[in-house]
Design a protein around this motif. Structure first.
Motif, PDB file in Angstrom:
ATOM      1  N   ASP A   5       1.327   3.991   8.161  1.00  0.00           N
ATOM      2  CA  ASP A   5       0.425   2.971   7.641  1.00  0.00           C
ATOM      3  C   ASP A   5      -0.415   3.501   6.480  1.00  0.00           C
ATOM      4  OD1 ASP A   5       1.458   1.362   9.572  1.00  0.00           O
ATOM      5  OD2 ASP A   5      -0.274   1.445  10.901  1.00  0.00           O
TER       6      ASP A   5
ATOM      7  N   LYS B 289      -0.219   2.270   2.526  1.00  0.00           N
ATOM      8  CA  LYS B 289      -1.360   1.755   1.767  1.00  0.00           C
ATOM      9  C   LYS B 289      -1.520   2.514   0.454  1.00  0.00           C
ATOM     10  CE  LYS B 289      -6.422   1.283   1.970  1.00  0.00           C
ATOM     11  NZ  LYS B 289      -6.547  -0.116   1.527  1.00  0.00           N
TER      12      LYS B 289
ATOM     13  N   ARG C 210      -1.126   0.983  -3.370  1.00  0.00           N
ATOM     14  CA  ARG C 210      -2.244   1.085  -4.322  1.00  0.00           C
ATOM     15  C   ARG C 210      -1.800   1.786  -5.599  1.00  0.00           C
ATOM     16  NH1 ARG C 210      -7.151   3.950  -1.979  1.00  0.00           N
ATOM     17  NH2 ARG C 210      -8.156   3.050  -3.821  1.00  0.00           N
TER      18      ARG C 210
ATOM     19  N   SER D 170      -3.854  -4.516  -1.973  1.00  0.00           N
ATOM     20  CA  SER D 170      -3.794  -3.203  -1.323  1.00  0.00           C
ATOM     21  C   SER D 170      -5.130  -2.465  -1.314  1.00  0.00           C
ATOM     22  CB  SER D 170      -2.725  -2.324  -1.992  1.00  0.00           C
ATOM     23  OG  SER D 170      -2.962  -2.198  -3.383  1.00  0.00           O
TER      24      SER D 170
ATOM     25  N   ALA E 147      -5.353   0.037   6.483  1.00  0.00           N
ATOM     26  CA  ALA E 147      -4.062   0.724   6.529  1.00  0.00           C
ATOM     27  C   ALA E 147      -3.099   0.063   7.512  1.00  0.00           C
ATOM     28  CB  ALA E 147      -4.263   2.194   6.900  1.00  0.00           C
TER      29      ALA E 147
ATOM     30  N   PHE F  41       0.015  -2.041   6.488  1.00  0.00           N
ATOM     31  CA  PHE F  41       1.132  -1.452   5.764  1.00  0.00           C
ATOM     32  C   PHE F  41       2.026  -0.648   6.715  1.00  0.00           C
ATOM     33  CE2 PHE F  41      -2.450  -1.972   2.988  1.00  0.00           C
ATOM     34  CZ  PHE F  41      -1.919  -2.452   1.800  1.00  0.00           C
TER      35      PHE F  41
END
Length: 343
Positions: free
Chosen positions: A125, A129, A133, A329, A334, A337
Motif C-alpha cells: 500500500d 501510494k 504520487r 494520490s 496508503a 493503493f
C-alpha cells in the motif's frame, strides 16, 4: 476633482474598470487600450466578474489576464493585468525538485529494508501510494513542458454534467477513506459544452484534491450551474480558513520566491488547472465572499460543432493506472493503493 482622479487612474499601470449592476461606468486608459470594447454603458461579460469580491483569470482576444475585484460603495472595481506566460517558474521548479527528493526518499525507505533482508516484503500500500504520487508529479511536469508548445486544441461536444457525476462517483469511496465526504449538486442535467473530456477530468480531480487537502476531514461540494451561455463550476469546502501562504498561492500574489511547504505539493496543480481552463476559453475565480474561499470555473457552452469527430488526446498518458487514484494520490491514505496494475 473628477478630472484629477481620472488622470491618476489613467497613469495607473494596470487596467481599472468601475462597474455598477453589471454595466461599465468608467475605465482607465490601460483598460481601454487592452479591451477597447469596454465603453461606459456597455455590459461587462459574466466571465470577467462572477462574484462581488474575489480574484481570478479571464481571456479576451487571445490574451490571458489576472484580475481582482472588490466593492466600493454600490460599485464594483476590477483591476486586471496581462499574464506573462512561462512554462515553469523558478518557484515551481524548486517545488518539483523538493517533492521529487521527498518521494524518492519515501520509496527508498520502503524498498531499502526489503532489499537488505530478502525475507522481508515491501508494504504494497505504501509503495503504491508513493508510486502514484511520483507518476502524477512527472505527468504534471510533462504537461507544463508541453504547455508552451501551443498544441492544437480540438474540443468535442461533451456532457459536462455526466463527467461531473462520473468523477464524483469514482472519487467518493476513495475520499471517504481519507475522512472526506464529496458531494455533487447540479441544477442541470446533460449540460453540453465543447471540451476535452480527459483534460476536464484532470481539472475536476485537481480542484477536488485541493479542496480535500484544505478540509483535512470534512465536506467538499462540487456544484454545477448554467448561467447565460456559461457553465459555472464551484468547488467549496467546510475547512478552516487558509493561511497567508495558501491564500497567496490561490490569488497568485505574494512572494513567488516562497516554495511550497512539505505536504503542499509541488505548486503545479493550480497552474495546470488554470491552463486547462484557458484552453477552453474559460475563467477561474477565487470567490472570497464565502466563509472559506471557493474556486469558481466558468466555461463557455458554445459554439458547438455538429460534426462527429473521433480523436485521441495526446495529453492523456495514464500508464495503465487509474487516473482518479493518480490525481488524488496526495490526499488519499496508503490503504487506497496496492501493487495491482504496477506491471
Amino acid at each position: 476633482m473628477l478630472d484629477s482622479i481620472q488622470a491618476l487612474l489613467d497613469g495607473f499601470p494596470d487596467g481599472v474598470i468601475q462597474v455598477r449592476d453589471g454595466v461599465v461606468l468608467a475605465a482607465n486608459a490601460r483598460a481601454r487600450r487592452s479591451l477597447p470594447w469596454l465603453e461606459p454603458g456597455t455590459p461587462i461579460p459574466q466571465e470577467i466578474v462572477l462574484a462581488p469580491q474575489g480574484a481570478g483569470r479571464f481571456s479576451a482576444e487571445g490574451v490571458c489576464y489576472t484580475y481582482s475585484c472588490g466593492l466600493a460603495g454600490e460599485d464594483q472595481v476590477v483591476i486586471f493585468r496581462p499574464v506573462e506566460r512561462a512554462a515553469l517558474t523558478p518557484r515551481q521548479l524548486e517545488g518539483v525538485l523538493r517533492q521529487l527528493r521527498t518521494l524518492l526518499g519515501e520509496i527508498l525507505a520502503e524498498v531499502g529494508p526489503a532489499t537488505a533482508n530478502p525475507g522481508d516484503q515491501v508494504p504494497p500500500d505504501a509503495f503504491g501510494k508513493s508510486f502514484h504520487r511520483l507518476f502524477r508529479l512527472l505527468d504534471n511536469l510533462e504537461y507544463m513542458r508541453q504547455a508552451e508548445e501551443k498544441q492544437a486544441f480540438c474540443p468535442v461536444t461533451m456532457d459536462l454534467d455526466g463527467l461531473c457525476r462520473h468523477v464524483t462517483d469514482s472519487a467518493y469511496p476513495l475520499l471517504r477513506e481519507a475522512g472526506v465526504v464529496l458531494e455533487y449538486e447540479s441544477a442541470v442535467r446533460g449540460l453540453l459544452i465543447p471540451g476535452d473530456p480527459a483534460l476536464l477530468q484532470k481539472m475536476l480531480l485537481g480542484l477536488i484534491a485541493n479542496a480535500a487537502r484544505a478540509v483535512g476531514e470534512g465536506r467538499v461540494v462540487l456544484d454545477l450551474r448554467g448561467r447565460g451561455g456559461r457553465a459555472i463550476l464551484t468547488v467549496s469546502d467546510n475547512g478552516p480558513l487558509p493561511d497567508r501562504r495558501q491564500l497567496a498561492a490561490l490569488l497568485e500574489e505574494g512572494d513567488w520566491a516562497d516554495i511550497p511547504q512539505p505536504g503542499q505539493g509541488a505548486g503545479l496543480g493550480l497552474a495546470i488547472i488554470r491552463d486547462i481552463v484557458r484552453r477552453h476559453e474559460g475563467t477561474v475565480l477565487v470567490d472570497l465572499g464565502q466563509a472559506t474561499p471557493s474556486l469558481v470555473v466558468s466555461l463557455p457552452t458554445g459554439p458547438m460543432d455538429s460534426r462527429i469527430r473521433v480523436r485521441t488526446s495526446s495529453l492523456q498518458r495514464d500508464g495503465g493506472l487509474n487516473p482518479v487514484l493518480v490525481e488524488l494520490s496526495d490526499v488519499l491514505p496508503a490503504g487506497a493503493f496496492s501493487l495491482e496494475g504496477l506491471d
